[in-house]
Design an enzyme around this catalytic site. Structure first.
Site, PDB file in Angstrom:
ATOM      1  N   ARG A  43       0.952  -1.131  -0.086  1.00 26.06           N
ATOM      2  CA  ARG A  43      -0.057  -0.119   0.237  1.00 26.06           C
ATOM      3  C   ARG A  43       0.913   1.395  -0.057  1.00 26.06           C
ATOM      4  NH1 ARG A  43      -4.166  -0.539   4.912  1.00 26.06           N
ATOM      5  NH2 ARG A  43      -2.247  -1.181   5.710  1.00 26.06           N
ATOM      6  N   LYS A 143       3.706 -19.364   7.619  1.00 26.94           N
ATOM      7  CA  LYS A 143       3.400 -19.620   8.992  1.00 26.94           C
ATOM      8  C   LYS A 143       3.124 -18.512   9.809  1.00 26.94           C
ATOM      9  CE  LYS A 143       5.751 -20.439  12.766  1.00 26.94           C
ATOM     10  NZ  LYS A 143       6.433 -19.459  13.317  1.00 26.94           N
ATOM     11  N   HIS A 173       9.988 -23.109   7.371  1.00 22.91           N
ATOM     12  CA  HIS A 173      11.390 -22.689   6.950  1.00 22.91           C
ATOM     13  C   HIS A 173      12.471 -23.764   7.545  1.00 22.91           C
ATOM     14  CE1 HIS A 173      12.074 -20.305  10.848  1.00 22.91           C
ATOM     15  NE2 HIS A 173      13.257 -20.458  10.460  1.00 22.91           N
ATOM     16  N   GLU A 211      16.550 -20.798  21.753  1.00 23.10           N
ATOM     17  CA  GLU A 211      17.032 -19.745  21.242  1.00 23.10           C
ATOM     18  C   GLU A 211      17.349 -18.788  22.314  1.00 23.10           C
ATOM     19  OE1 GLU A 211      14.214 -17.973  17.947  1.00 23.10           O
ATOM     20  OE2 GLU A 211      12.848 -18.931  18.974  1.00 23.10           O
ATOM     21  N   HIS A 235       7.668 -26.285  13.582  1.00 22.48           N
ATOM     22  CA  HIS A 235       9.227 -26.338  13.165  1.00 22.48           C
ATOM     23  C   HIS A 235       9.389 -27.796  14.145  1.00 22.48           C
ATOM     24  CE1 HIS A 235       9.155 -22.695  11.704  1.00 22.48           C
ATOM     25  NE2 HIS A 235       9.573 -22.179  12.713  1.00 22.48           N
TER      26      HIS A 235
HETATM   27  C1  BG6 Z   1       9.964 -18.498  13.504  1.00 27.49           C
HETATM   28  C2  BG6 Z   1       9.268 -18.167  14.842  1.00 27.49           C
HETATM   29  O1  BG6 Z   1       8.942 -19.323  12.918  1.00 27.49           O
HETATM   30  O2  BG6 Z   1      11.154 -19.263  13.688  1.00 27.49           O
HETATM   31  C3  BG6 Z   1      10.283 -17.063  15.706  1.00 27.49           C
HETATM   32  O3  BG6 Z   1       8.104 -17.407  14.450  1.00 27.49           O
HETATM   33  C4  BG6 Z   1      11.620 -17.966  15.880  1.00 27.49           C
HETATM   34  O4  BG6 Z   1       9.756 -16.859  16.815  1.00 27.49           O
HETATM   35  C5  BG6 Z   1      12.239 -18.529  14.333  1.00 27.49           C
HETATM   36  O5  BG6 Z   1      12.575 -17.035  16.290  1.00 27.49           O
HETATM   37  C6  BG6 Z   1      13.387 -19.326  14.628  1.00 27.49           C
HETATM   38  O6  BG6 Z   1      13.990 -19.746  13.416  1.00 27.49           O
HETATM   39  P1  BG6 Z   1      15.500 -19.880  13.242  1.00 27.49           P
HETATM   40  O7  BG6 Z   1      15.692 -20.262  11.808  1.00 27.49           O
HETATM   41  O8  BG6 Z   1      16.234 -18.614  13.612  1.00 27.49           O
HETATM   42  O9  BG6 Z   1      15.835 -21.062  14.228  1.00 27.49           O
END
Ligand code: BG6
Length: 492
Positions: A43, A143, A173, A211, A235
């Site tokens: 937009r 997602k 991913h 993380e 995941h």
């Molecule tokens: C995402 C989540 O799908 O994956 C995030 O929404 C998360 O919260 C991320 O930080 C982690 O991905 P990666 O590739 O950094 O392990």
């Protein structure tokens, strides 16, 4: 083969953080098919392609190190970029987009929904109604696809009203990570482990996605989401499928997805008893991250002061089939943990009859490192060389073995050839390869499994257990394994 890749949400967070840098890398590697256009749709009041290109340049110039484009490279990449101003709530704007795409008649059109997930169902409907769902079209969905089973079904129903399942690319991913593909290669490209990959030889399997980051600028999104929806439903369960599935009949998308679906459908359903015993949720309190003092989750911007949202989950489950009956699978994931790493630990059973002793009575273990390291460590035992002249008489007739490990580092081995997750997935969409994407029935089965947990936690009066930022989560997560006589690797 010409293509039009349409980024709906072309100036949004996902396009900015992931998609445009990944597309540039694909371009640099010479992997983007010839004759392509990348159309950013948003937009924003950019009134020309040039202004969009300038905006993309800002992003790519911020990349550090070798991945940053030279100005000559950027100029060539920028020629692919175009801007379409559209408001995705306005039917007329879809008609204008359709006209723009039809006039070119590219061999394939990819519609990437990089928008707020709440818009997925309505955008898919509008795309369909505007004549954008042709046999040449593929649609990509990020997602989270819904926040529970019903909303996931509603999105899939809207999409599947206009597109065939073979045209729908649902991204997780993690499936694009080279380490996850390596896991499948390890299992199904080698004969070594497959005969051992079962209840007779494996005592338990642990999956960790840890993380160190907190919720960053996503506090208000995360507070309505939580770790179960954000990481486990997708995941972590995809990793579980990769580690537990039966060998597919071939490497085709449906053969792989059929086997993953069977795992999801074999997961032990939750009962009142297992919900109370086998699921732990936590929320970080103030602590340390990378040597710095960091605030508690409740003090993060956008988060409610009395939030009950979980930033940590640890679960114990089982898979009800012949291969895995009785083998516990432990999953854990969390924000602000002690280190950023994802790995799967396969703990083998001890030898059936011990003529040797092993340090701390441990048994063989295979650690599959997913990130930041991509590799394998196989822990074995060996007879350390005996000292020539023992200092003291032997105290036990049972010789003690030493722990040794075989280490493989795939980054070192394949370093330069590695392709990032988004680059890989975008190239697969352009090539029409569905192997690394999630089918609707898989996704529904995953939601179905987590839903009793979501409901139980939504109704629970008590808060999630606190854990200090920079630790491995609440102690209840350790108790989950200790009850079975096991421990997380960092504790053993
Ligand atoms: C995402 C989540 O799908 O994956 C995030 O929404 C998360 O919260 C991320 O930080 C982690 O991905 P990666 O590739 O950094 O392990």
């Amino acid at each position: 083969m010409s293509f039009d890749l349409v980024l709906l949400g072309g100036t949004g967070d996902l396009a900015w953080r992931k998609l445009l840098p990944a597309l540039f890398q694909a371009f640099r590697h010479g992997s983007l098919p010839e004759g392509g256009r990348i159309l950013g749709v948003a937009r924003e009041a950019f009134d020309s392609d040039t202004q969009y290109r300038d905006w993309v340049a800002l992003r790519l110039e911020a990349i550090e190190g070798e991945k940053r484009p030279t100005s000559e490279e950027f100029a060539r990449f920028a020629a692919l970029l175009h801007y379409v101003r559209a408001d995705l709530s306005q039917p007329d704007d879809y008609a204008a987009l359709a006209a723009r795409l039809h006039e070119r008649q590219a061999d394939s059109v990819v519609l990437y929904l990089a928008t707020a997930p709440a818009l997925f169902a309505s955008v898919a409907e509008q795309l369909g109604r505007s004549g954008l769902a042709t046999p040449q079209t593929r649609i990509v969905l990020e997602k989270p696809l819904g926040h529970d089973l019903a909303s996931n079904r509603a999105i899939n129903a809207s999409v599947l009203r206009h597109f065939g399942e073979h045209q729908v690319f649902r991204i997780d991913h993690y499936l694009g990570k080279p380490s996850v593909q390596n896991l499948l290669a390890l299992r199904f490209g080698n004969t070594l482990f497959e005969p051992l990959w079962r209840r007779d030889t494996i005592a338990n399997i642990q999956i960790t996605i840890a993380e160190t980051l907190g919720v960053e600028k996503r506090g208000s999104f995360y507070d309505g989401t939580g770790a179960l929806r954000d990481m486990v439903q997708n995941h972590a369960l995809q990793l579980l499928c990769a580690v537990a599935m039966e060998p597919p009949v071939n490497a085709s998308a449906d053969a792989i997805r059929d086997e993953k679906l069977k795992v999801l459908r074999s997961l032990r359903p939750w009962t009142a008893e297992t919900l109370a015993r086998d699921a732990v949720r936590g929320q970080y309190t103030a602590g340390q991250a990378a040597g710095e003092r960091v605030p508690s989750y409740r003090d993060e911007p956008g988060v409610h002061l009395d939030s009950h949202t979980e930033t940590f989950v640890a679960l114990r489950t089982e898979i009800h089939n012949w291969r895995w009956a009785g083998v516990p699978f432990y999953l854990r994931t969390g924000k602000r943990l002690a280190s950023r790493e994802a790995f799967i630990v396969v703990n083998f059973r001890p030898t059936p009859h011990a003529i040797f002793r092993t340090p701390t009575d441990s048994a063989n273990r295979l650690v599959i490192h997913l990130q930041p390291r991509d590799g394998l460590d196989l822990h074995l035992f060996a007879a350390a060389q005996a000292p020539r002249r023992p200092a003291a008489p032997a105290t036990s007739a049972t010789p003690l073995l030493s722990a040794v490990s075989l280490n493989m580092d795939f980054d070192q081995r394949f370093g330069a050839e590695r392709v990032g997750a988004y680059e890989r997935l975008l190239l697969d969409v352009l090539a029409g390869r569905l192997n690394l994407f999630v089918r609707s029935d898989e996704q529904e089965a995953a939601w179905e499994w987590v839903e009793p947990l979501l409901d139980a936690w939504a109704q629970a009066e008590e808060s999630p257990r606190g854990y200090a930022a920079g630790t491995w989560g609440p102690s209840a997560a350790s108790a989950l394994l200790a009850r079975d006589g096991y421990c997380w690797t960092e504790e053993c």
